[in-house]
Design an enzyme around this catalytic site. Structure first.
Site, PDB file in Angstrom:
ATOM      1  N   SER A 154       0.864  -1.185   0.000  1.00 13.09           N
ATOM      2  CA  SER A 154       0.000   0.000   0.000  1.00 13.09           C
ATOM      3  C   SER A 154       0.893   1.224   0.000  1.00 13.09           C
ATOM      4  CB  SER A 154      -0.842   0.004   1.280  1.00 13.09           C
ATOM      5  OG  SER A 154      -1.451   1.267   1.481  1.00 13.09           O
ATOM      6  N   TYR A 167      -2.942  -1.325  10.353  1.00 13.48           N
ATOM      7  CA  TYR A 167      -2.816  -1.493   8.898  1.00 13.48           C
ATOM      8  C   TYR A 167      -1.472  -0.943   8.401  1.00 13.48           C
ATOM      9  CZ  TYR A 167      -4.197  -1.275   3.958  1.00 13.48           C
ATOM     10  OH  TYR A 167      -4.260  -1.439   2.591  1.00 13.48           O
TER      11      TYR A 167
HETATM   12  C1  BGC Z   1      -6.263   1.372   1.848  1.00 12.85           C
HETATM   13  C2  BGC Z   1      -7.428   2.209   1.374  1.00 12.85           C
HETATM   14  C3  BGC Z   1      -6.994   3.646   1.159  1.00 12.85           C
HETATM   15  C4  BGC Z   1      -5.725   3.733   0.332  1.00 12.85           C
HETATM   16  C5  BGC Z   1      -5.192   5.154   0.235  1.00 12.85           C
HETATM   17  C6  BGC Z   1      -5.121   1.539   0.883  1.00 12.85           C
HETATM   18  O1  BGC Z   1      -4.048   0.724   1.247  1.00 12.85           O
HETATM   19  O2  BGC Z   1      -6.664   0.011   1.965  1.00 12.85           O
HETATM   20  O3  BGC Z   1      -8.484   2.149   2.315  1.00 12.85           O
HETATM   21  O4  BGC Z   1      -8.023   4.353   0.478  1.00 12.85           O
HETATM   22  O5  BGC Z   1      -4.731   2.900   0.887  1.00 12.85           O
HETATM   23  O6  BGC Z   1      -5.166   5.810   1.481  1.00 12.85           O
END
Ligand code: BGC
Length: 269
Positions: A154, A167
């Protein structure tokens, strides 16, 4: 120039929806046999719908239920895949969840659930995949590499994210997992990379795009001024998994419409 994954078997975790389903379709389009993994009974119909799209378009695959945070289930998924299709060539470590909470209110269950799927799940699948790559060895009729792993990370492997400590921590750790594996198994010709999506229009971030107000505020974070689509990630995954990308390993590639340029700095700082 053609991206070809012909004769190759790809396990895509979390492929019943969102980014995983986009990747599964792109890999199948490029000729791979795709294992459309989904986590629970509840997602069976969605996984079947993804597989139907793949087979309707002339592709091949199966659905497979397995919770990637559970060691016994992951071992069995790889064993079953190898007994049905002979080997595994590509792992897309995609399954991921969010359990958001203000840090002081975050429960141990929210923390463990996210680390369990997003990090432990990627560890378990990578371990079983690499064991199989090494058992098979290089077979140039399939690929010039011995195996390919793509971690779906991410932008939050580098952008801190208030309210999402579990996360962001899982994604930061995925970067180190990816680089360590690339270093440890480079000599075996196993390529390991991460794709770091920004805001992609999927169920995980529905709150960020399902109303015009939310979408507008999201677009303030994206210089390219559109939300991403699963296909944007699928296109890159097919390329990185292919021999065209044979010299790419140990790196994170951001697919985010420029989110990591920190657009909020465009008018100040
Ligand atoms: C998340 C999303 C988020 C995006 C940008 C991703 O890794 O799961 O919820 O919109 O990152 O912030």
């Amino acid at each position: 120039m053609e991206i070809s994954l012909r004769n190759q078997v790809a396990v895509v975790t979390g492929a019943s929806s969102g980014i995983g389903s986009g990747i599964a379709k792109s890999l199948a389009d490029a000729g791979a046999i795709v294992i459309v993994n989904h986590s629970s009974e509840r997602s069976t119909d969605e996984a079947k719908a993804v597989l139907k799209e793949i087979t309707d378009a002339g592709g091949k695959g199966i659905t497979y239920q397995c919770d990637v945070s559970k060691e016994d289930q992951v071992i069995k998924m790889f064993q079953d895949t190898v007994s049905q299709f002979g080997t595994v060539d590509i792992l897309i470590n995609n399954a991921g969840i969010q359990k958001d909470a203000k840090f002081t209110e975050m429960t141990i269950d929210q923390w463990n659930a996210v680390i369990g799927v997003n990090l432990t799940g990627q560890f378990l699948c990578a371990r079983e995949a690499i064991k199989e790559f090494l058992r098979r060895g290089i077979d140039t009729s399939r690929s010039i590499a011995c195996g390919k792993i793509i971690h779906i990370s991410s932008v939050h492997e580098i952008i801190p994210w208030a309210g999402h400590a579990n996360y962001a921590s899982s994604k930061g750790a995925v970067r180190m997992l990816m680089q360590t594996l690339a270093q440890e198994y480079g000599a075996n010709k196993i390529r390991v990379n991460s794709i770091c999506p920004g805001a992609i229009q999927t169920p995980i971030n529905k709150d960020a795009w399902s109303t015009p107000e939310a979408l507008n505020s999201l677009l303030n974070l994206i210089p390219y001024n559109r939300i991403g689509q699963p296909k944007d990630i699928g296109n890159l995954a097919a390329f990185i998994a292919s021999d065209l990308a044979d010299y790419i390993t140990g790196t994170s590639i951001f697919v985010d419409g420029g989110m990591t340029t920190f657009e909020s700095f465009s008018t100040g700082g």
